[in-house]
Design an enzyme around this catalytic site. Structure first.
Site, PDB file in Angstrom:
ATOM      1  N   ASP A  94      -6.336  -6.626  -6.070  1.00 37.50           N
ATOM      2  CA  ASP A  94      -5.720  -7.360  -4.933  1.00 37.50           C
ATOM      3  C   ASP A  94      -6.763  -8.203  -4.369  1.00 37.50           C
ATOM      4  OD1 ASP A  94      -4.385  -8.176  -2.528  1.00 37.50           O
ATOM      5  OD2 ASP A  94      -5.173  -6.607  -1.422  1.00 37.50           O
ATOM      6  N   ARG A  96       0.942  -1.287  -0.038  1.00 36.49           N
ATOM      7  CA  ARG A  96       0.109  -0.064  -0.085  1.00 36.49           C
ATOM      8  C   ARG A  96       0.822   1.210   0.108  1.00 36.49           C
ATOM      9  NH1 ARG A  96      -3.592  -3.032   3.291  1.00 36.49           N
ATOM     10  NH2 ARG A  96      -2.612  -2.822   5.344  1.00 36.49           N
ATOM     11  N   PHE A 145     -11.454  -4.823  -5.053  1.00 35.14           N
ATOM     12  CA  PHE A 145     -11.174  -5.563  -3.745  1.00 35.14           C
ATOM     13  C   PHE A 145     -10.504  -4.690  -2.738  1.00 35.14           C
ATOM     14  CE2 PHE A 145     -10.272  -8.379  -7.592  1.00 35.14           C
ATOM     15  CZ  PHE A 145     -11.432  -9.227  -7.547  1.00 35.14           C
ATOM     16  N   CYS A 190      -2.227 -13.452  -3.326  1.00 36.84           N
ATOM     17  CA  CYS A 190      -2.085 -14.227  -1.885  1.00 36.84           C
ATOM     18  C   CYS A 190      -1.994 -15.591  -1.893  1.00 36.84           C
ATOM     19  CB  CYS A 190      -2.756 -13.276  -0.928  1.00 36.84           C
ATOM     20  SG  CYS A 190      -4.508 -13.781  -1.103  1.00 36.84           S
ATOM     21  N   ASP A 205     -15.891  -3.411  -3.867  1.00 35.98           N
ATOM     22  CA  ASP A 205     -15.891  -4.600  -2.935  1.00 35.98           C
ATOM     23  C   ASP A 205     -17.371  -5.153  -3.098  1.00 35.98           C
ATOM     24  OD1 ASP A 205     -13.772  -5.857  -0.977  1.00 35.98           O
ATOM     25  OD2 ASP A 205     -15.575  -6.394  -0.454  1.00 35.98           O
TER      26      ASP A 205
END
Ligand code: SAH
Length: 396
Positions: free
Chosen positions: A300, A212, A228, A340, A250
């Site tokens: 993300d 970030r 996201f 991730c 989101d």
């Protein structure tokens, strides 16, 4: 005397390299009947003491190692030593980056297998993922109270992996006060509200902090799409970095509400921020079909691959959203993209981005690489601890 586990000949090699797992297939015999999470001693086939760990009869990872030191008992003092060691790195990072929220214990990577502890201001939030971690709850809480007498302790062990360990999901106060709906933390000068009892994971995605902050330099005066967004995350940093407009997307309405709250709490100009409740896959197609364009797209997504047999589908998902992202980027725009999924290594992720660029009819130049934040280290003996990777791409 602790119960003894004897390994198959040759299977002591990974323990000699201090890797903390013993798989069920590596075990020759179990002396005695260790209970769920009980501490056991592990010996090589020729009877040499190797390590001491927690027995997990229901898991393929049958023993998770607590210590490679024969003199070390697994008691409150052991947890105090491990916590104090982990704390040294976090104190350094907290001072460097102005953190009042960070991961204190990153499980295997801090030599405490199955234990994740995040600190949000004066609340410690524990996730106990393995039978051994669960069995040590009282020692762990006593150690945390010793090291952080000012903190309340809350458990968020509502994670499905506990099933593999023969454990039920549990949540609740372990010590002190019930967390309020919003606990405020700060990182890199950005204020963030964390919902400890109801948020994702332990409440916040601390692992993306460094990415970030790295994103700030790409957004000055730019139109940014933050896909996201969860509770604001990259979008808050984009506002800090003086983006001209930030669209945060989101599917979770409570997350978007907190995102809006966070933007206000930081005193950012709300006229520059939008909070859109939509499915990213659908919205990107709509934007493409409408000809919307952005200077910066942040991608993300949640973990797409939980197990090896989901990896192929995950690759398609990553390729799809990154292709769409490139299609709505202006020429010379920046894509900030992350994965991730631990099962997806950085090289494979890079190939997927390359394929996405081809399909989008664009060229992507890789200009920066990202990894998980520094309070999520990975230990030299445990490379599996590296799971989060990302790229900045200049898209032509
Ligand atoms: N970037 C965030 C963390 C993202 S976590 C940060 O820096 O804090 C992933 C988020 O994706 C979650 O908030 C989840 O609600 C959201 N999500 C999952 N599937 C989605 C979809 N199909 N469309 C939009 N959002 C989705």
């Amino acid at each position: 005397m602790t119960t003894a586990i004897h390994l198959v000949k040759g299977r002591e090699k990974s323990l000699r390299r201090q890797h903390p797992w013993v798989f069920s297939g590596g075990i020759q015999k179990v002396k005695g009947k260790p209970a769920l999470g009980e501490t056991v001693d592990v010996f090589s086939a020729d009877g040499q003491w190797l390590a001491r760990g927690a027995y997990s009869p229901n898991s393929q990872i049958r023993v998770r190692i607590w210590t490679f030191n024969q003199d070390e008992a697994i008691d409150e003092a052991f947890f105090i030593r491990r916590i104090e060691q982990a704390r040294q790195l976090r104190n350094m990072l907290a001072a460097r980056d102005g953190l009042t929220g960070y991961r204190l214990i990153a499980a295997e990577s801090d030599l405490l297998p199955g234990i994740t502890i995040d600190k949000y201001d004066n609340f410690l939030v524990c996730q106990l993922l393995s039978a051994g971690a669960d069995a040590q709850r009282d020692n762990l809480v006593a150690a945390l109270r010793h090291c952080f007498p000012e903190c309340s302790i809350y458990e968020r062990s509502d994670v499905s992996v506990r099933k593999k360990e023969g454990l039920k999901q549990v949540t609740g106060v372990l010590h002190g006060e019930e967390p309020p709906a919003r606990v405020m933390i700060e990182e890199n000068g950005v204020k963030i509200a964390v919902d400890i009892t109801g948020g994702h994971k332990t409440g916040f995605y601390l692992d993306q902090r460094d990415s970030r902050e790295a994103a700030v330099k790409y957004v000055d005066g730019k139109r940014v799409l933050n896909c996201f967004c969860y509770t604001g995350g990259f979008g808050l940093y984009a506002l800090k970095g003086n983006a001209s407009e930030v669209i945060n997307v989101d599917v979770s309405e409570p997350a978007l509400e907190t995102a809006r709250f966070n933007a206000e709490a930081n005193g950012f100009d709300l006229n520059k921020a939008q909070f859109v409740n939509a499915d990213v896959f659908q919205l990107l197609r709509d934007y493409r079909d409408r000809g919307e364009q952005f200077d910066v797209v942040i991608m993300d997504p949640p973990k797409f691959a939980e197990s090896k047999n989901q990896l192929q589908g995950a690759c398609r998902g990553y390729k799809d959203i990154n292709m769409l992202a490139m299609q709505i980027l202006k020429p010379g725009g920046t894509l900030l993209t992350y994965s991730c999924s631990g099962l997806m290594d950085a090289n494979l992720f890079q190939k997927i981005i390359a394929d996405a660029a081809l399909d989008a009819g664009r060229r992507a130049q890789f200009i920066e690489r990202f990894s998980q934040a520094a309070d999520h280290p990975f230990d030299s003996a445990y490379p599996e601890g590296f799971y989060l990777k990302g790229f900045a791409c200049h898209v032509i």
